[in-house]
Design a protein around this motif. Structure first.
Motif, PDB file in Angstrom:
ATOM      1  N   GLU A  75       0.735  -1.289  -0.015  1.00 17.08           N
ATOM      2  CA  GLU A  75      -0.081   0.170   0.084  1.00 17.08           C
ATOM      3  C   GLU A  75       0.967   1.283  -0.071  1.00 17.08           C
ATOM      4  O   GLU A  75       0.615   2.152  -0.788  1.00 17.08           O
ATOM      5  N   GLU A  76       2.037   1.200   0.758  1.00 17.68           N
ATOM      6  CA  GLU A  76       2.652   2.509   0.993  1.00 17.68           C
ATOM      7  C   GLU A  76       3.174   2.471  -0.553  1.00 17.68           C
ATOM      8  O   GLU A  76       3.592   3.681  -1.120  1.00 17.68           O
ATOM      9  N   ALA A  81       4.102   5.488  -5.688  1.00 16.94           N
ATOM     10  CA  ALA A  81       3.861   5.403  -6.952  1.00 16.94           C
ATOM     11  C   ALA A  81       2.785   6.456  -7.593  1.00 16.94           C
ATOM     12  O   ALA A  81       2.968   7.406  -8.482  1.00 16.94           O
ATOM     13  N   ARG A  82       1.647   6.600  -6.905  1.00 15.90           N
ATOM     14  CA  ARG A  82       0.428   7.584  -7.226  1.00 15.90           C
ATOM     15  C   ARG A  82       0.937   8.846  -7.160  1.00 15.90           C
ATOM     16  O   ARG A  82       0.596   9.711  -7.789  1.00 15.90           O
ATOM     17  N   LYS A  86       1.447  10.779 -10.429  1.00 23.29           N
ATOM     18  CA  LYS A  86       0.159  11.340 -10.285  1.00 23.29           C
ATOM     19  C   LYS A  86      -0.895  10.525 -11.067  1.00 23.29           C
ATOM     20  O   LYS A  86      -1.574  10.679 -11.842  1.00 23.29           O
ATOM     21  N   ILE A  87      -0.866   9.162 -10.631  1.00 25.35           N
ATOM     22  CA  ILE A  87      -1.712   8.156 -11.001  1.00 25.35           C
ATOM     23  C   ILE A  87      -3.039   8.213 -10.079  1.00 25.35           C
ATOM     24  O   ILE A  87      -2.735   8.115  -8.778  1.00 25.35           O
ATOM     25  N   PHE A  88      -4.218   8.322 -10.397  1.00 29.75           N
ATOM     26  CA  PHE A  88      -5.372   8.393  -9.687  1.00 29.75           C
ATOM     27  C   PHE A  88      -6.058   7.237  -9.930  1.00 29.75           C
ATOM     28  O   PHE A  88      -6.590   6.656 -11.213  1.00 29.75           O
TER      29      PHE A  88
END
Length: 91
Positions: A75-76, A81-82, A86-88
């Motif tokens: 999860e971290e 990475a998001r 800037k991955i949503f």
């Protein structure tokens, strides 16, 4: 502490030799390691019990939920990475 106080002298190299009976009573052996702490006029010398320390570390490690740890790490990693790319989710 011993039943009677003893007086020891510091030698020219800054060493104090502990009497044999004290070393025997406290099970001190060549190569043993100690933690030392000092206040204004008191020195505390504590023998390190590495076996006891390692036992405590092992006991604490056995309490770790590896599946939860793996999930938390994943999860971290995804969160980082998001943020970085800037991955949503859902877009």
């Amino acid at each position: 502490m011993s039943a009677r106080p003893m007086t020891l002298k510091l030698d020219e190299k800054g060493r104090i030799q502990l009497p044999a009976d004290l070393r025997a009573r406290l099970n001190m052996n060549p190569g043993d390691e100690f933690v030392i702490d000092a206040t204004r006029d008191t020195i505390l010398l504590k023998k390190m019990d590495l076996a006891s320390i390692m036992k405590g570390v092992i006991e604490e490690a056995q309490k770790v939920d590896l599946d939860k740890l793996e999930q938390d790490i994943e999860e971290e990693g995804n969160r980082i990475a998001r943020k970085k790319y800037k991955i949503f989710a859902g877009h």
